[in-house]
Design an enzyme around this catalytic site. Structure first.
Site, PDB file in Angstrom:
ATOM      1  CE  LYS A 127      32.713  43.416  41.960  1.00 12.81           C
ATOM      2  NZ  LYS A 127      32.811  41.719  41.820  1.00 12.81           N
ATOM      3  CB  THR A 128      39.380  45.469  41.962  1.00 12.03           C
ATOM      4  OG1 THR A 128      38.330  45.318  42.946  1.00 12.03           O
ATOM      5  CG2 THR A 128      40.462  46.322  42.621  1.00 12.03           C
ATOM      6  CD  GLU A 171      35.405  46.511  43.286  1.00 13.22           C
ATOM      7  OE1 GLU A 171      35.439  45.538  43.668  1.00 13.22           O
ATOM      8  OE2 GLU A 171      36.669  47.273  43.430  1.00 13.22           O
TER       9      GLU A 171
END
Length: 458
Positions: A127-128, A171
């Protein structure tokens, strides 16, 4: 676990001053930046000084050190992080005075609606990095996006930003269904793995949450065609869907994948079978091909060109705590990574192995007792791929130690692994044993990065 309150479009009606409890957190800072840019007066409190608080003070925000009831006086609303307990004196004072209090994810959901074109990135892994890649693409293209990122992105000097453009990139964390508070125009699902089962109980419940997240998309859902769990979620979903992948048929498919130097990849992207872009990654790791593909699949959805994806991939060298090179100790490279699930640990060690011919050291801080207990053998299997393994005590975070699992239980399953008593002890052990040509990687989503910092200190 379930969300009990829907979106309130009038959440900030009549509010001019917001007080943030835990204002020094990386998840709070982008919200502070965005809301301050919208004209709200911000105050906050925390228990530790830090670079984020320094930045907030530079913005003119008053930050109290320590939590005290009087800190909330004059506030129209209190925002608190999930780490704040009900007995916090500021929460109690706000409740007594009738000041509305909302958890961070509620405010994030509200903020995600302030921008007409929102891209929300979900998934157990990546995600990041993917949020950072999409933010980088929009930023370099001059779109001035807002962003809320779980790691520090060097390009924007922080964990997010308040943009003046139409886009916000968020995010989207699945923990406790908090991502269901968001309002994505585009929902990105990278993968679904067996994490946060302490919240969901079963994989079926976890998949159902991701399905709900996909259905939140008002425009398009972008998904990983190679991830079986994700594709099961997408069956017969009533949304426009774009797929990306390497192995399976996908709308955006990587072809001719090759290493242009150890650990770094380049590849062609086919869009619906036709040549579309050539991606050359500035960040190492085979797993990052998927993250770059997810970004590339978003290109037409935000009105950009393939060259914008190419520029973002080449210029992005990683987010904070995502295979972040910290320095050297005894001539050995020291890297820090957020990996805290067996799949992530395995991918991180694979990348590390490609970058060294010396001894590969894994310094791992297990995170939460429930995850360590549930995935004990899986952690042991992937950590065993390192040459030497050093384990710190389990970081319990939100959980209480019931004595049912310890780092020693994990070490017993890993040949030659040792357990040290602290982060200082881990750093000292590496200083005494690592040698030139080795690679040392600290892994975990707690504070194991402090061990990496101490290793490289003179």
């Amino acid at each position: 676990m379930a969300i009990t309150s829907g979106f309130n479009k009038d959440l900030l009606a009549g509010v001019s001053r917001l007080h943030f409890i835990g204002i020094g957190g990386s998840g709070m800072f982008p919200l502070v930046q965005i809301l301050a840019s919208k004209g709200y007066t911000i105050t906050g409190s925390d228990v530790n000084e830090g670079t984020i608080i320094d930045s907030e003070r530079a913005m003119g925000i008053h930050v109290y050190m320590g939590h005290a009831a009087e800190n909330v006086l004059g506030a129209d609303m209190v925002v608190y992080s999930a780490a704040i307990h009900e007995d916090n004196p500021e929460l109690q004072e706000a409740d007594m005075r009738g000041i509305p209090c909302v958890e961070r994810s509620v405010m994030l959901g509200y903020v995600s609606r302030l921008y007409p074109r929102s891209i929300c990135v979900a998934g157990t892994h990546g995600k990041t990095t993917t949020t950072s890649l999409i933010t980088t693409m929009l930023e370099l293209a001059g779109r001035d996006p807002a962003a809320v990122i779980g790691g520090k992105l060097p390009l924007i000097h922080g964990y997010g930003k308040a943009g003046n453009g139409q886009n916000i990139v968020v995010e989207a964390c699945e923990f406790a269904e908090t991502f269901l508070r968001l309002a994505p125009s585009v929902s990105v699902i990278l993968n679904i793995d067996n994490d946060h089962l302490d919240c969901y109980g079963t994989m079926g419940n976890l998949k159902m949450a991701f399905r709900k997240f996909a259905l939140l998309a008002s425009h398009t859902v972008v998904v990983n065609a190679d991830d079986e769990n994700t594709m099961q979620v997408m069956n017969s979903i009533d949304r426009d869907v774009r797929t990306f992948g390497i192995r399976k048929h996908a709308d955006y498919k990587a072809e001719n994948v090759r290493e242009y130097k150890p650990g770094f990849y380049e590849f062609d992207v086919l869009e619906f079978g036709e040549p579309y872009a050539h991606i050359k990654m500035g960040a190492p790791g085979y797993h990052n091909i998927y993250n770059a593909l997810a970004m590339t699949a978003c290109v037409p959805l935000v009105g950009l060109c393939p060259s914008d994806a190419e520029a973002a991939a080449a210029n992005f060298t990683g987010a904070g705590r995502r295979f972040e090179i910290k320095g050297e100790v005894n001539g050995a490279m020291v890297v820090d990574d957020y990996a805290h699930h067996p799949t992530e640990v395995g991918a991180t060690l694979k990348t590390a192995r490609e970058l060294t011919t010396g001894t590969l050291w894994a310094v791992h801080q297990p995170f939460t007792y429930s995850r360590t207990r549930a995935l004990l053998r899986e952690f042991a299997e992937v950590l065993s791929r390192a040459d030497r393994v050093v384990l710190t005590p389990i970081m319990g975070s939100r959980e209480v130690d019931d004595g049912s699992v310890k780092s020693e239980d994990l070490a017993a399953l890993i040949p030659g692994a040792i357990v040290v008593e602290s982060l200082d002890a881990a750093a000292q052990y590496i200083k005494e044993n690592a040698k030139e040509g080795d690679l040392v990687i600290t892994m975990g989503c707690g504070d194991v990065y402090k061990a990496a910092d101490r290793m490289i200190q003179e």
